[in-house]
Every structure is written in C-alpha cells, then in structure tokens.
Design a protein around this motif. Structure first.
Motif, mmCIF file in Angstrom:
data_model
loop_
_atom_site.group_PDB
_atom_site.id
_atom_site.type_symbol
_atom_site.label_atom_id
_atom_site.label_comp_id
_atom_site.label_asym_id
_atom_site.label_seq_id
_atom_site.Cartn_x
_atom_site.Cartn_y
_atom_site.Cartn_z
ATOM 1 N N GLY A 194 0.845 -1.154 0.071
ATOM 2 C CA GLY A 194 -0.012 -0.051 -0.133
ATOM 3 C C GLY A 194 0.869 1.124 -0.032
ATOM 4 O O GLY A 194 1.987 1.307 -0.222
ATOM 5 N N CYS A 195 0.212 2.329 0.319
ATOM 6 C CA CYS A 195 1.064 3.931 0.121
ATOM 7 C C CYS A 195 1.600 3.859 1.486
ATOM 8 O O CYS A 195 1.401 3.323 2.320
ATOM 9 C CB CYS A 195 -0.044 4.760 -0.235
ATOM 10 S SG CYS A 195 -1.552 4.796 0.562
ATOM 11 N N THR A 196 2.618 4.805 1.442
ATOM 12 C CA THR A 196 3.203 5.638 2.704
ATOM 13 C C THR A 196 2.234 6.312 3.420
ATOM 14 O O THR A 196 1.731 7.191 2.810
ATOM 15 C CB THR A 196 4.432 5.880 2.153
ATOM 16 O OG1 THR A 196 5.194 5.034 1.756
ATOM 17 C CG2 THR A 196 5.127 6.629 3.501
ATOM 18 N N TRP A 197 1.869 6.090 4.568
ATOM 19 C CA TRP A 197 1.013 7.034 5.383
ATOM 20 C C TRP A 197 1.929 8.107 5.985
ATOM 21 O O TRP A 197 2.921 7.808 6.323
ATOM 22 C CB TRP A 197 0.410 6.232 6.471
ATOM 23 C CG TRP A 197 -0.526 5.295 5.754
ATOM 24 C CD1 TRP A 197 -0.304 3.927 5.672
ATOM 25 C CD2 TRP A 197 -1.905 5.422 5.411
ATOM 26 N NE1 TRP A 197 -1.266 3.245 5.160
ATOM 27 C CE2 TRP A 197 -2.278 4.127 4.713
ATOM 28 C CE3 TRP A 197 -2.667 6.686 5.356
ATOM 29 C CZ2 TRP A 197 -3.657 4.038 4.315
ATOM 30 C CZ3 TRP A 197 -4.157 6.286 4.720
ATOM 31 C CH2 TRP A 197 -4.443 5.033 4.368
ATOM 32 N N TYR A 198 1.363 9.346 5.973
ATOM 33 C CA TYR A 198 2.113 10.540 6.680
ATOM 34 C C TYR A 198 1.356 11.366 7.003
ATOM 35 O O TYR A 198 -0.114 11.459 6.560
ATOM 36 C CB TYR A 198 3.159 11.015 5.644
ATOM 37 C CG TYR A 198 2.290 11.559 4.330
ATOM 38 C CD1 TYR A 198 2.095 12.861 4.452
ATOM 39 C CD2 TYR A 198 2.216 10.856 3.286
ATOM 40 C CE1 TYR A 198 1.766 13.677 3.243
ATOM 41 C CE2 TYR A 198 1.611 11.329 2.183
ATOM 42 C CZ TYR A 198 1.386 12.775 2.214
ATOM 43 O OH TYR A 198 0.770 13.303 1.089
ATOM 44 N N GLY A 199 1.641 12.217 8.064
ATOM 45 C CA GLY A 199 0.824 13.217 8.669
ATOM 46 C C GLY A 199 1.455 14.308 9.452
ATOM 47 O O GLY A 199 2.670 13.896 9.884
ATOM 48 N N ALA A 200 0.950 15.432 9.851
ATOM 49 C CA ALA A 200 1.488 16.268 10.813
ATOM 50 C C ALA A 200 1.412 15.658 12.286
ATOM 51 O O ALA A 200 0.353 14.998 12.157
ATOM 52 C CB ALA A 200 0.769 17.620 10.581
ATOM 53 N N ASN A 201 2.491 16.166 12.982
ATOM 54 C CA ASN A 201 2.334 15.695 14.548
ATOM 55 C C ASN A 201 1.322 16.334 15.342
ATOM 56 O O ASN A 201 1.434 16.134 16.565
ATOM 57 C CB ASN A 201 3.761 15.467 14.855
ATOM 58 C CG ASN A 201 4.511 16.485 14.992
ATOM 59 O OD1 ASN A 201 4.198 17.596 14.622
ATOM 60 N ND2 ASN A 201 5.860 16.400 15.325
ATOM 61 N N SER A 202 1.302 17.723 14.898
ATOM 62 C CA SER A 202 0.506 18.728 15.922
ATOM 63 C C SER A 202 -0.311 19.701 15.107
ATOM 64 O O SER A 202 0.112 19.844 13.986
ATOM 65 C CB SER A 202 1.411 19.376 16.801
ATOM 66 O OG SER A 202 2.233 20.118 16.189
ATOM 67 N N VAL A 203 -1.293 20.271 15.598
ATOM 68 C CA VAL A 203 -1.833 21.535 15.067
ATOM 69 C C VAL A 203 -0.888 22.566 14.570
ATOM 70 O O VAL A 203 -0.877 23.129 13.622
ATOM 71 C CB VAL A 203 -3.192 22.029 16.054
ATOM 72 C CG1 VAL A 203 -3.669 23.086 15.315
ATOM 73 C CG2 VAL A 203 -4.133 20.867 16.020
ATOM 74 N N GLU A 204 0.067 22.858 15.599
ATOM 75 C CA GLU A 204 0.973 24.040 15.376
ATOM 76 C C GLU A 204 1.793 23.609 14.122
ATOM 77 O O GLU A 204 2.490 24.699 13.569
ATOM 78 C CB GLU A 204 1.896 24.043 16.653
ATOM 79 C CG GLU A 204 1.216 24.583 17.839
ATOM 80 C CD GLU A 204 0.347 23.296 18.513
ATOM 81 O OE1 GLU A 204 0.854 22.247 18.621
ATOM 82 O OE2 GLU A 204 -0.604 23.515 19.273
ATOM 83 N N ASN A 205 2.246 22.412 14.033
ATOM 84 C CA ASN A 205 3.059 22.155 12.983
ATOM 85 C C ASN A 205 2.445 21.941 11.546
ATOM 86 O O ASN A 205 3.033 21.688 10.675
ATOM 87 C CB ASN A 205 3.852 20.776 13.110
ATOM 88 C CG ASN A 205 5.029 21.013 14.232
ATOM 89 O OD1 ASN A 205 5.516 22.357 14.312
ATOM 90 N ND2 ASN A 205 5.358 20.076 15.046
ATOM 91 N N ARG A 206 1.092 22.030 11.653
ATOM 92 C CA ARG A 206 0.335 21.911 10.164
ATOM 93 C C ARG A 206 0.522 22.963 9.114
ATOM 94 O O ARG A 206 0.829 22.336 8.129
ATOM 95 C CB ARG A 206 -1.401 22.027 10.720
ATOM 96 C CG ARG A 206 -2.130 21.410 9.582
ATOM 97 C CD ARG A 206 -2.359 19.937 9.580
ATOM 98 N NE ARG A 206 -3.020 19.556 8.355
ATOM 99 C CZ ARG A 206 -2.976 18.527 7.585
ATOM 100 N NH1 ARG A 206 -1.859 17.616 7.853
ATOM 101 N NH2 ARG A 206 -3.581 18.274 6.596
ATOM 102 N N PRO A 207 0.738 24.058 9.651
ATOM 103 C CA PRO A 207 1.109 25.124 8.321
ATOM 104 C C PRO A 207 2.268 24.751 7.593
ATOM 105 O O PRO A 207 2.570 24.733 6.445
ATOM 106 C CB PRO A 207 1.008 26.341 9.152
ATOM 107 C CG PRO A 207 0.415 26.389 10.061
ATOM 108 C CD PRO A 207 0.458 24.954 10.529
ATOM 109 N N THR A 208 3.493 24.234 8.277
ATOM 110 C CA THR A 208 4.800 23.781 7.813
ATOM 111 C C THR A 208 4.750 22.475 7.260
ATOM 112 O O THR A 208 5.113 22.454 5.897
ATOM 113 C CB THR A 208 5.902 23.611 9.149
ATOM 114 O OG1 THR A 208 5.860 24.852 9.843
ATOM 115 C CG2 THR A 208 7.100 23.230 8.404
ATOM 116 N N PHE A 209 3.946 21.873 7.703
ATOM 117 C CA PHE A 209 3.775 20.459 7.160
ATOM 118 C C PHE A 209 2.905 20.671 5.636
ATOM 119 O O PHE A 209 3.204 20.164 4.630
ATOM 120 C CB PHE A 209 2.766 19.551 7.862
ATOM 121 C CG PHE A 209 2.510 18.246 7.413
ATOM 122 C CD1 PHE A 209 3.213 17.078 7.309
ATOM 123 C CD2 PHE A 209 1.234 17.903 6.539
ATOM 124 C CE1 PHE A 209 2.916 16.116 6.796
ATOM 125 C CE2 PHE A 209 1.001 16.801 6.017
ATOM 126 C CZ PHE A 209 1.760 15.725 6.119
#
Length: 172
Positions: free
Chosen positions: A42-57
């Motif tokens: 399957g695909c590689t899963w990824y995500g931001a680790n916090s709400v604060e880091n979401r814009p950089t992500f």
C-alpha cells in the motif's frame, strides 16, 4: 525547503510488497510529522504531528508538488510528499547498504587483493604456512611484494580494477 526523515526504523522481516518502516518527518530541521509504511504494498502514510506544525507540513506538501516528476523508462509520476518520503527512504536504504559494503570491503582488504566485479568484488588471497597471509605481511617481505605486484599487473592486464587502498602506489 529541506525535507528529511530521521529516527528511521526499517522492518525488513515485515516487508512484503514494499519496505516496512516508520520515521519522523522533518522540515527545515524541525520535526513536523511522521511517516510509515506497513510493507503490504500500500501507500506510505504520513501526517502532521500537531496542529501547530500543520502549516509547515502543508507548505512541504505544496513544495513537493512543484518538484520535477519521477521519470521511469516509459512514464512519469507527478511528485508529491508521499513520493518524496519514499525517495528519502530509498536513499537511506542505499546509503545503509553502501556503508555495509564499504565496511566489508575494508575488512576484506586487510587479507585479500580485492578486484571489482559487476556485483561487488572478488578476493585473491595467499597462504603463509598453514594460514592466510595478510596484505601487510605480504608487503613486509620482498617476495610478498613481488607476488602482489604480479597479481595486480595480471588483473589490470585483464582489464580488472583493484579496489585495495592499502597497497602502495608503486605496486599498482
């Protein structure tokens, strides 16, 4: 923008269709997310680790969309953050394999003349009495130096590359 994977854990035994791994995702030196692949194709899963880091992500996601596509023989795949993560992981695997190869080669050079082959290298060794001679021992006696010089000349005459870095230039 600098995108990196750190704290990579590779689960080779769990890898089936794809490589199973987990990693922390860093953007410009700051941990902003995670990445993982369960190794089942399957695909590689990824995500931001916090709400604060979401814009950089999200900025990293947009940045990756602007990178050149991945070119294969007969087709191209548009770049995105998932593909960038997969490329970074594959680069990590290659670097790890290369380091392992170099370590093995360095150890092998202590006792063998190492000649490059299509898939790595082959080893030539000599005996001193009942045991294998080291390159240092061969270099310490005139007859050993002559044996090495002749073996190197023969290998080079056959168009083979000597990989040893522990043999003096004058013998090469």
């Amino acid at each position: 923008m600098k995108i990196e994977l750190k704290n990579i854990k590779f689960y080779e035994r769990m890898s089936e269709e794809t490589n199973a791994f987990t990693a922390d995702l860093y953007v410009n030196g700051k941990k902003v997310g995670y990445a993982k692949n369960e190794g089942h194709g399957g695909c590689t899963w990824y995500g931001a680790n916090s709400v604060e880091n979401r814009p950089t992500f999200e900025a990293a996601e947009r940045y990756c969309l602007g990178l050149p596509p991945i070119k294969y023989r007969s087709f191209e795949i548009e770049m995105n953050l998932e593909h960038k993560i997969d490329q970074l992981f594959e680069d990590w695997i290659k670097a790890k394999d290369e380091a392992k190869y170099q370590k093995k080669l360095a150890k092998s050079m202590l006792s063998n003349l190492c000649l490059k082959t299509a898939n790595g290298y082959t080893e030539l060794s000599w005996k001193m009495g009942s045991r294998k001679a080291t390159i240092a021992e061969l270099l310490s006696v005139p007859k050993g130096r002559e044996v090495l010089r002749n073996a190197i000349a023969k290998a080079k005459g056959e168009g083979r590359e000597v990989l040893n870095t522990n043999i003096p230039v004058e013998l090469m």
